[in-house]
Design a protein around this motif. Structure first.
Motif, short mmCIF file in Angstrom:
data_model
loop_
_atom_site.label_atom_id
_atom_site.label_comp_id
_atom_site.label_asym_id
_atom_site.label_seq_id
_atom_site.Cartn_x
_atom_site.Cartn_y
_atom_site.Cartn_z
N ASP A 143 27.97 43.63 43.89
CA ASP A 143 29.01 43.83 44.79
C ASP A 143 30.16 44.88 44.35
OD1 ASP A 143 31.08 43.98 46.75
OD2 ASP A 143 31.12 41.69 46.88
N SER A 144 29.76 46.48 44.55
CA SER A 144 30.64 47.32 43.72
C SER A 144 32.02 47.27 44.29
CB SER A 144 30.06 48.73 44.05
OG SER A 144 29.67 48.94 45.40
N THR A 145 32.13 46.90 45.90
CA THR A 145 33.50 46.95 46.09
C THR A 145 34.44 46.04 45.74
OG1 THR A 145 32.73 47.84 48.28
CG2 THR A 145 34.93 46.74 48.41
N LYS A 146 33.83 44.70 45.37
CA LYS A 146 34.45 43.58 44.71
C LYS A 146 34.89 44.00 43.36
CE LYS A 146 35.91 39.17 44.38
NZ LYS A 146 34.76 37.88 44.72
N LEU A 147 34.03 44.61 42.61
CA LEU A 147 34.45 45.03 41.24
C LEU A 147 35.26 45.96 41.35
CD1 LEU A 147 33.70 45.00 38.38
CD2 LEU A 147 31.74 46.39 38.63
N ARG A 148 35.35 47.02 42.03
CA ARG A 148 36.46 48.00 41.86
C ARG A 148 37.91 47.38 42.23
NH1 ARG A 148 37.39 53.49 43.04
NH2 ARG A 148 35.43 54.16 42.97
N SER A 149 37.80 46.40 43.03
CA SER A 149 39.02 45.62 43.32
C SER A 149 39.51 44.68 42.26
CB SER A 149 38.74 44.69 44.79
OG SER A 149 38.66 45.52 45.77
N LEU A 150 38.49 44.23 41.74
CA LEU A 150 38.91 43.15 40.47
C LEU A 150 39.31 44.31 39.41
CD1 LEU A 150 35.74 40.77 40.23
CD2 LEU A 150 38.39 40.11 40.74
N VAL A 151 38.99 45.20 38.85
CA VAL A 151 39.20 46.21 38.14
C VAL A 151 40.85 46.63 38.29
CG1 VAL A 151 39.05 48.23 37.19
CG2 VAL A 151 36.88 46.96 37.34
N ALA A 152 41.04 46.94 39.56
CA ALA A 152 42.18 47.42 39.87
C ALA A 152 43.46 46.31 39.82
CB ALA A 152 42.43 48.06 41.40
N TRP A 153 43.08 44.95 40.07
CA TRP A 153 43.67 43.86 40.24
C TRP A 153 44.19 43.51 38.77
CZ3 TRP A 153 41.85 38.95 38.26
CH2 TRP A 153 42.58 37.82 38.58
N TYR A 154 43.05 43.67 37.94
CA TYR A 154 43.20 43.46 36.38
C TYR A 154 44.16 44.39 35.80
CZ TYR A 154 42.35 45.07 31.59
OH TYR A 154 42.33 45.53 30.34
N GLN A 155 43.96 45.51 36.14
CA GLN A 155 45.14 46.50 35.80
C GLN A 155 46.67 46.48 36.16
OE1 GLN A 155 42.97 50.35 36.84
NE2 GLN A 155 42.24 50.48 34.66
N GLU A 156 46.81 45.88 37.42
CA GLU A 156 47.97 45.67 37.79
C GLU A 156 48.60 44.52 37.18
OE1 GLU A 156 47.45 44.76 42.10
OE2 GLU A 156 46.81 46.86 42.74
N ASN A 157 47.94 43.70 37.04
CA ASN A 157 48.40 42.38 36.53
C ASN A 157 48.65 42.55 34.80
OD1 ASN A 157 48.29 40.61 38.54
ND2 ASN A 157 46.03 40.16 38.14
N ALA A 158 47.86 43.16 34.27
CA ALA A 158 48.01 43.38 32.75
C ALA A 158 48.92 44.46 32.53
CB ALA A 158 46.70 44.01 32.21
#
Length: 225
Positions: A174-189
């Motif tokens: 699920d590349s869409t989910k992965l892209r979202s998770l990466v962006a989410w991680y960066q926002e949080n971090a």
């Protein structure tokens, strides 16, 4: 099986026509970033819609103390925390309604991302159970020796948690989910200034890794006990 494993690995490293890569290796190295090649940047990754990402939480929603853990599935210190300290925190503070606990993934390497996709594959109901299995088996699966071996070891963990092979395949590709998770991680971090794992935000204040005695003392102080 080999073809599907290879496809899963490719899908996790190729998103939007370009390879995602890490600027840091696995572990607790500070300043880890996930970037897109060429003209793409972390800023562009941050523009991805992250509203569908589910926060994984335990405990009462109205608990008097909130704890947010930032952790990487390939971080040995995170594994130690979850196989020792976390059990006591859950029993004495989370399950008793004193603490609302949120777990947020940090991505230092592709294997940590794969583990995250597996952990989230069963939804909120299975997330923490799979997380426990991932950390318990970290020394085994993280040293698989090849992408295919590591992917298959993570699939085995998913199957042990009751997930089917097709379901796991869908989650891992699920590349869409992965892209979202990466962006989410960066926002949080970025917002919480996370540079190492495990890190904890306790009622808005950042703390580094702690043993149970120190963590319980901190929580008791916040609780006024």
């Amino acid at each position: 099986m080999k073809n599907s494993l290879t496809a899963g690995a490719v899908a996790l490293t190729l998103i939007g026509g370009g390879a995602w890569y890490m600027t840091q290796g696995s572990g607790t190295a500070p300043g880890a970033q996930i970037a897109l090649p060429g003209a793409a940047s972390a800023q562009e990754a941050g523009e991805v819609d992250t509203s569908a990402i589910v926060e994984m939480t335990l405990g009462a929603e109205d608990a008097p103390v909130e704890v947010i853990e930032y952790a990487s599935y390939t971080c040995p210190h995170c594994a130690t925390f979850h196989t020792s300290v976390f059990k006591q925190l859950k029993e004495n503070y989370i399950d008793t309604g004193k603490v609302k606990f949120t777990y947020r993934e940090v991505y230092f390497d592709k294997y940590g991302m794969w583990a995250s996709l597996i952990a989230r594959c069963g939804g909120e109901e299975k997330f923490f159970g799979i997380t426990d299995l991932v950390y318990k088996g970290q020394q085994d699966w993280a040293r698989g020796g090849s992408d295919e071996a590591i992917a298959e070891s993570l699939r085995k963990i998913g199957r042990l948690a009751g997930l089917g092979s097709e379901e796991l395949n869908a989650c891992l590709t699920d590349s869409t989910k992965l892209r979202s998770l990466v962006a989410w991680y960066q926002e949080n971090a970025t917002r919480d200034d996370i540079s190492s794992t495990p890190s904890f935000i306790v009622d808005g204040t950042k703390h580094s890794n702690m043993n149970y005695a120190d963590f319980s003392a901190l929580l008791d102080e916040r609780l006024g006990e």
